[in-house]
Design a protein around this motif. Structure first.
Motif, mmCIF file in Angstrom:
data_model
loop_
_atom_site.group_PDB
_atom_site.id
_atom_site.type_symbol
_atom_site.label_atom_id
_atom_site.label_comp_id
_atom_site.label_asym_id
_atom_site.label_seq_id
_atom_site.Cartn_x
_atom_site.Cartn_y
_atom_site.Cartn_z
ATOM 1 N N GLU A 1 -66.515 52.972 -62.043
ATOM 2 C CA GLU A 1 -67.735 53.158 -63.033
ATOM 3 C C GLU A 1 -68.931 52.380 -62.853
ATOM 4 O OE1 GLU A 1 -68.389 52.527 -67.706
ATOM 5 O OE2 GLU A 1 -66.462 52.046 -66.959
ATOM 6 N N TYR A 2 -68.691 51.249 -62.208
ATOM 7 C CA TYR A 2 -69.918 50.410 -61.896
ATOM 8 C C TYR A 2 -70.344 50.062 -60.377
ATOM 9 C CZ TYR A 2 -68.642 48.948 -66.811
ATOM 10 O OH TYR A 2 -68.419 49.054 -68.012
ATOM 11 N N THR A 3 -69.706 51.017 -59.711
ATOM 12 C CA THR A 3 -69.948 50.710 -58.140
ATOM 13 C C THR A 3 -71.310 50.777 -57.873
ATOM 14 O OG1 THR A 3 -68.009 51.660 -57.694
ATOM 15 C CG2 THR A 3 -69.557 51.487 -55.925
ATOM 16 N N ASP A 4 -72.375 51.636 -58.408
ATOM 17 C CA ASP A 4 -73.646 51.886 -58.173
ATOM 18 C C ASP A 4 -74.490 51.484 -59.249
ATOM 19 O OD1 ASP A 4 -72.998 52.659 -55.273
ATOM 20 O OD2 ASP A 4 -72.603 54.780 -56.275
ATOM 21 N N THR A 5 -73.934 51.073 -60.446
ATOM 22 C CA THR A 5 -74.772 50.816 -61.562
ATOM 23 C C THR A 5 -75.882 49.814 -61.142
ATOM 24 O OG1 THR A 5 -72.815 51.359 -62.818
ATOM 25 C CG2 THR A 5 -74.428 49.824 -63.960
ATOM 26 N N THR A 6 -77.066 49.878 -61.852
ATOM 27 C CA THR A 6 -78.153 49.138 -61.664
ATOM 28 C C THR A 6 -78.571 48.513 -63.091
ATOM 29 O OG1 THR A 6 -79.573 50.824 -61.725
ATOM 30 C CG2 THR A 6 -78.722 49.858 -59.682
ATOM 31 N N THR A 7 -77.808 48.844 -64.179
ATOM 32 C CA THR A 7 -77.940 48.621 -65.697
ATOM 33 C C THR A 7 -78.000 46.794 -65.689
ATOM 34 O OG1 THR A 7 -77.118 50.703 -66.346
ATOM 35 C CG2 THR A 7 -77.277 49.046 -68.143
ATOM 36 N N ALA A 8 -78.978 46.441 -66.364
ATOM 37 C CA ALA A 8 -79.202 45.076 -66.514
ATOM 38 C C ALA A 8 -78.001 44.634 -67.753
ATOM 39 C CB ALA A 8 -80.337 44.581 -67.194
ATOM 40 N N GLY A 9 -77.354 43.472 -67.567
ATOM 41 C CA GLY A 9 -76.279 43.011 -68.666
ATOM 42 C C GLY A 9 -75.359 42.094 -68.224
ATOM 43 N N ILE A 10 -74.270 41.731 -68.705
ATOM 44 C CA ILE A 10 -73.323 40.753 -68.344
ATOM 45 C C ILE A 10 -72.038 41.713 -68.393
ATOM 46 C CG2 ILE A 10 -71.989 38.946 -69.259
ATOM 47 C CD1 ILE A 10 -75.060 37.772 -68.848
ATOM 48 N N THR B 1 -66.105 45.212 -67.995
ATOM 49 C CA THR B 1 -66.937 46.128 -68.889
ATOM 50 C C THR B 1 -68.127 45.518 -68.983
ATOM 51 O OG1 THR B 1 -66.506 44.660 -70.913
ATOM 52 C CG2 THR B 1 -65.048 46.610 -70.600
ATOM 53 N N LEU B 2 -69.365 46.482 -69.092
ATOM 54 C CA LEU B 2 -70.773 46.003 -69.093
ATOM 55 C C LEU B 2 -71.453 45.836 -70.476
ATOM 56 C CD1 LEU B 2 -73.331 45.315 -67.328
ATOM 57 C CD2 LEU B 2 -73.578 47.726 -67.095
ATOM 58 N N GLU B 3 -71.790 44.780 -70.710
ATOM 59 C CA GLU B 3 -72.638 44.535 -71.880
ATOM 60 C C GLU B 3 -74.034 44.745 -71.607
ATOM 61 O OE1 GLU B 3 -73.705 40.695 -74.751
ATOM 62 O OE2 GLU B 3 -71.371 41.275 -74.689
ATOM 63 N N GLU B 4 -74.395 45.577 -72.012
ATOM 64 C CA GLU B 4 -75.892 45.993 -71.582
ATOM 65 C C GLU B 4 -77.116 44.923 -72.149
ATOM 66 O OE1 GLU B 4 -77.491 49.892 -71.639
ATOM 67 O OE2 GLU B 4 -75.631 50.594 -70.750
ATOM 68 N N GLY B 5 -77.944 44.418 -71.597
ATOM 69 C CA GLY B 5 -78.787 43.347 -72.331
ATOM 70 C C GLY B 5 -79.648 42.593 -70.955
ATOM 71 N N ASP B 6 -80.141 41.556 -71.290
ATOM 72 C CA ASP B 6 -80.860 40.770 -70.116
ATOM 73 C C ASP B 6 -79.631 40.273 -69.366
ATOM 74 O OD1 ASP B 6 -83.086 41.049 -71.324
ATOM 75 O OD2 ASP B 6 -82.974 39.132 -72.490
ATOM 76 N N GLY B 7 -79.849 40.339 -68.084
ATOM 77 C CA GLY B 7 -78.602 39.899 -67.078
ATOM 78 C C GLY B 7 -79.477 39.248 -65.661
#
Length: 149
Positions: free
Chosen positions: A49-58, A143-149
């Motif tokens: 799920e997160y291989t190519d993710t660029t979403t900001a978060g923790i 798991t990705l918690e979206e937000g400042d990262g």
């Protein structure tokens, strides 16, 4: 491994230990999560799920919710799994010598809170990162918690 920031200095809560029976882990995790997190398996490359993710978060441990990595520590290594150049804080992970592949010793990375397998860390591969390290982490462990990262 090189020392990174300390949780207390970074304003993070200290890591507490999470202890559960294997029956409790099996009830909490699906089959793939259990195989990777509790039995040191590996998800297939380029499927996470997160291989190519660029979403900001923790990024947190899927097993115990401990904060492990920030999105600004993630980089594209094209290896098939999410790659990070450092953990959020050094007390978030533990390292084990892994000789499961004959002739290819590696360093296993585990969650310091629940002792779940996350992946491996590799050094000296020539990546242009601040640490020259690649934490190769299975998406199913996060798991990705979206937000400042």
């Amino acid at each position: 491994m090189e020392q990174h920031q300390n949780s207390e200095a970074d304003g993070l809560n200290p890591v507490g230990k999470v202890v559960k029976s294997e029956a409790e882990w099996r009830a909490q995790l699906d089959d793939l999560e259990y195989q990777v997190l509790r039995q040191a398996g590996t998800e297939r490359p380029f499927t996470g799920e997160y291989t190519d993710t660029t979403t900001a978060g923790i990024y947190r441990c899927r097993a115990c919710n401990t904060e492990l990595f920030r999105s600004n520590q993630k980089f594209s290594s094209n290896c098939g799994w999410p790659s990070f150049f450092a953990p959020l804080a050094e007390d978030r992970v533990i390292y084990l010598h892994d000789e499961s592949i004959p002739g290819r010793p590696r360093t296993e990375v585990r969650c310091a809170a629940c002792d779940s397998h996350l992946g491996h860390v590799f050094a000296g591969e020539g990546y242009d990162t601040p640490t020259d390290l690649r934490y190769c982490i299975n998406s199913v462990c996060l798991t990705l918690e979206e937000g400042d990262g």
